[in-house]
Design a protein around this motif. Sequence first.
Motif, PDB file in Angstrom:
ATOM      1  N   GLN A 256      32.534  17.951 -95.419  1.00  9.30           N
ATOM      2  CA  GLN A 256      33.104  18.531 -94.200  1.00  9.30           C
ATOM      3  C   GLN A 256      34.301  19.423 -94.504  1.00  9.30           C
ATOM      4  O   GLN A 256      34.618  20.325 -93.730  1.00  9.30           O
ATOM      5  N   MET A 257      34.955  19.192 -95.650  1.00 10.28           N
ATOM      6  CA  MET A 257      36.165  19.939 -95.980  1.00 10.28           C
ATOM      7  C   MET A 257      35.942  21.064 -96.992  1.00 10.28           C
ATOM      8  O   MET A 257      36.840  21.867 -97.236  1.00 10.28           O
ATOM      9  N   ARG A 258      34.751  21.140 -97.562  1.00 13.05           N
ATOM     10  CA  ARG A 258      34.499  22.101 -98.649  1.00 13.05           C
ATOM     11  C   ARG A 258      34.832  23.538 -98.244  1.00 13.05           C
ATOM     12  O   ARG A 258      35.505  24.267 -98.990  1.00 13.05           O
ATOM     13  N   ALA A 259      34.369  23.964 -97.086  1.00 12.51           N
ATOM     14  CA  ALA A 259      34.600  25.356 -96.663  1.00 12.51           C
ATOM     15  C   ALA A 259      36.088  25.651 -96.497  1.00 12.51           C
ATOM     16  O   ALA A 259      36.549  26.756 -96.826  1.00 12.51           O
ATOM     17  N   PHE A 260      36.854  24.655 -96.031  1.00 13.09           N
ATOM     18  CA  PHE A 260      38.295  24.853 -95.829  1.00 13.09           C
ATOM     19  C   PHE A 260      39.048  24.897 -97.153  1.00 13.09           C
ATOM     20  O   PHE A 260      40.081  25.551 -97.268  1.00 13.09           O
ATOM     21  N   VAL A 261      38.521  24.191 -98.157  1.00 18.46           N
ATOM     22  CA  VAL A 261      39.112  24.266 -99.504  1.00 18.46           C
ATOM     23  C   VAL A 261      38.780  25.617-100.127  1.00 18.46           C
ATOM     24  O   VAL A 261      39.636  26.272-100.735  1.00 18.46           O
ATOM     25  N   VAL A 266      42.896  24.457 -96.909  1.00 13.00           N
ATOM     26  CA  VAL A 266      43.279  23.133 -97.411  1.00 13.00           C
ATOM     27  C   VAL A 266      43.338  23.183 -98.935  1.00 13.00           C
ATOM     28  O   VAL A 266      42.361  23.579 -99.584  1.00 13.00           O
ATOM     29  N   LYS A 267      44.466  22.773 -99.490  1.00 14.63           N
ATOM     30  CA  LYS A 267      44.631  22.781-100.948  1.00 14.63           C
ATOM     31  C   LYS A 267      44.145  21.484-101.581  1.00 14.63           C
ATOM     32  O   LYS A 267      43.566  21.486-102.668  1.00 14.63           O
ATOM     33  N   ALA A 268      44.392  20.345-100.902  1.00 16.45           N
ATOM     34  CA  ALA A 268      43.993  19.051-101.453  1.00 16.45           C
ATOM     35  C   ALA A 268      43.964  18.006-100.345  1.00 16.45           C
ATOM     36  O   ALA A 268      44.727  18.081 -99.378  1.00 16.45           O
ATOM     37  N   PHE A 269      43.074  17.028-100.493  1.00 13.76           N
ATOM     38  CA  PHE A 269      42.990  15.906 -99.563  1.00 13.76           C
ATOM     39  C   PHE A 269      42.403  14.723-100.324  1.00 13.76           C
ATOM     40  O   PHE A 269      42.041  14.859-101.504  1.00 13.76           O
ATOM     41  N   GLN A 270      42.302  13.596 -99.668  1.00 13.41           N
ATOM     42  CA  GLN A 270      41.857  12.394-100.366  1.00 13.41           C
ATOM     43  C   GLN A 270      40.794  11.634 -99.575  1.00 13.41           C
ATOM     44  O   GLN A 270      40.661  11.801 -98.364  1.00 13.41           O
ATOM     45  N   LEU A 271      40.051  10.808-100.254  1.00  9.38           N
ATOM     46  CA  LEU A 271      39.115   9.863 -99.641  1.00  9.38           C
ATOM     47  C   LEU A 271      38.413   9.058-100.728  1.00  9.38           C
ATOM     48  O   LEU A 271      38.491   9.393-101.916  1.00  9.38           O
ATOM     49  N   TRP A 272      37.771   7.995-100.303  1.00  8.85           N
ATOM     50  CA  TRP A 272      36.857   7.210-101.115  1.00  8.85           C
ATOM     51  C   TRP A 272      35.462   7.618-100.663  1.00  8.85           C
ATOM     52  O   TRP A 272      35.316   8.448 -99.764  1.00  8.85           O
ATOM     53  N   PRO A 321      40.216   2.711-105.599  1.00 12.28           N
ATOM     54  CA  PRO A 321      41.221   3.728-105.254  1.00 12.28           C
ATOM     55  C   PRO A 321      40.581   5.010-104.743  1.00 12.28           C
ATOM     56  O   PRO A 321      39.456   5.352-105.123  1.00 12.28           O
ATOM     57  N   PRO A 322      41.299   5.737-103.861  1.00 11.48           N
ATOM     58  CA  PRO A 322      40.765   7.010-103.354  1.00 11.48           C
ATOM     59  C   PRO A 322      40.823   8.107-104.419  1.00 11.48           C
ATOM     60  O   PRO A 322      41.553   8.011-105.399  1.00 11.48           O
ATOM     61  N   THR A 323      40.041   9.143-104.189  1.00 12.48           N
ATOM     62  CA  THR A 323      39.998  10.309-105.072  1.00 12.48           C
ATOM     63  C   THR A 323      40.716  11.464-104.377  1.00 12.48           C
ATOM     64  O   THR A 323      40.631  11.615-103.165  1.00 12.48           O
ATOM     65  N   THR A 324      41.435  12.272-105.143  1.00  3.37           N
ATOM     66  CA  THR A 324      42.028  13.501-104.599  1.00  3.37           C
ATOM     67  C   THR A 324      41.063  14.652-104.870  1.00  3.37           C
ATOM     68  O   THR A 324      40.658  14.888-106.006  1.00  3.37           O
ATOM     69  N   PHE A 325      40.685  15.345-103.813  1.00  2.00           N
ATOM     70  CA  PHE A 325      39.750  16.465-103.914  1.00  2.00           C
ATOM     71  C   PHE A 325      40.501  17.789-103.776  1.00  2.00           C
ATOM     72  O   PHE A 325      41.372  17.925-102.919  1.00  2.00           O
ATOM     73  N   ASP A 326      40.150  18.744-104.615  1.00  6.10           N
ATOM     74  CA  ASP A 326      40.710  20.092-104.511  1.00  6.10           C
ATOM     75  C   ASP A 326      39.671  21.080-105.034  1.00  6.10           C
ATOM     76  O   ASP A 326      38.528  20.696-105.313  1.00  6.10           O
ATOM     77  N   ALA A 327      40.050  22.335-105.181  1.00  5.62           N
ATOM     78  CA  ALA A 327      39.091  23.366-105.587  1.00  5.62           C
ATOM     79  C   ALA A 327      38.483  23.096-106.956  1.00  5.62           C
ATOM     80  O   ALA A 327      37.370  23.548-107.251  1.00  5.62           O
ATOM     81  N   SER A 328      39.193  22.350-107.794  1.00 10.19           N
ATOM     82  CA  SER A 328      38.708  22.127-109.158  1.00 10.19           C
ATOM     83  C   SER A 328      37.591  21.096-109.249  1.00 10.19           C
ATOM     84  O   SER A 328      36.837  21.091-110.227  1.00 10.19           O
ATOM     85  N   ASN A 329      37.485  20.218-108.246  1.00 12.23           N
ATOM     86  CA  ASN A 329      36.484  19.152-108.373  1.00 12.23           C
ATOM     87  C   ASN A 329      35.582  18.955-107.158  1.00 12.23           C
ATOM     88  O   ASN A 329      34.639  18.159-107.208  1.00 12.23           O
ATOM     89  N   ILE A 330      35.845  19.632-106.055  1.00  9.91           N
ATOM     90  CA  ILE A 330      35.134  19.318-104.814  1.00  9.91           C
ATOM     91  C   ILE A 330      33.623  19.531-104.916  1.00  9.91           C
ATOM     92  O   ILE A 330      32.844  18.814-104.279  1.00  9.91           O
TER      93      ILE A 330
END
Length: 335
Positions: A256-261, A266-272, A321-330
């Motif tokens: 849901q956040m890929r397009a915004f990254v 959005v630079k970074a966000f988190q989730l499991w 633990p949650p993962t931090t998602f950003d442009a490098s790994n999303i």
Amino acid sequence: MLKLSGRAASAVLCAMLFAIGTTASAASIKEGLKIAFVPKQINNPYEVIADNGGMEAIKEFKGDGKVVGPSDAGASSQVSYINTLTTQRQNAIVIAANDANALVPYLKRAMAQGIKVVTFDSDTAPAGRQLFVNQANAESIGRGQIQLVSKLMGGEGEFAILSATPNATNQNTWIKWMQEELKKPEYSKMKLVKIAYGNDDDQKSFVETQGLLQAYPNLKAIVAPTSVGIAAAARYIASSPYKGKVAVTGLGTPNQMRAFVKDGTVKAFQLWDPGQLGYLAAYAAANLASGAITGKEGESFDAGKLGKRTIGKDGEIILGPPTTFDASNIDNFNF
């Protein structure tokens, strides 16, 4: 051949029985268990992923699974579903609670009739369930959100929180730990100006985002620890003059956040992985309903592809633990 004395042989046998008794295997699950998932809100994208994970697990251990729930995330909206499932004599109810206390009397009635109750994602008071499957340690989630937003806003300025409902147990617990983290000296230049509530409704969250930006013209970030809220906030910011000026972060799914990254909103966000959360909750419920575990601290059970899991204090089982998602790994994630 090694021979043992009677006493030694007895000791070995006891040890073997203890080992068998403390870790329930997949074979301990009875076939045909009726397990119902009750999400906070039936059409919430996050809840759909979590419930699908639960249904995947139920199919694996040859149970009978279904998902029923309200279209709104109100405090009492789940009550009628709990009552119906109790009448239907489900073996287990797995529920993401909209309210910590409002559901307890109805869940207690279900348990009194032999139905096992497992909360996941959002807990009730302990009296309302036997087990709680938590995404991650609540303290680490809350503190982690502040640590992340601090990086995104350069450690200073005003920010707001866009939560789900005022009574959501998980949201309130995370926010409490966010406020605790803010007390540290390194955040002395950051100011939490408002906690707004979008009620896990896309349009209301969108409007609340607009209201925050109008009320606080110096706002530097919005933290939305709810998948509905973060997507709505990002959607508003993406097509506004605030894009690139106001950071949006919180908890959301990569899909849901890929397009915004990708577009820089959005630079970074988190989730499991919510699918794994539902999957683990289903296995916990099945082991409980099969009598393989009772819900006591220290008991372990087999959770399919997630391996052995151990019950902690107050019946809590932690996914991880949650993962931090950003442009490098999303793009490495698909859920």
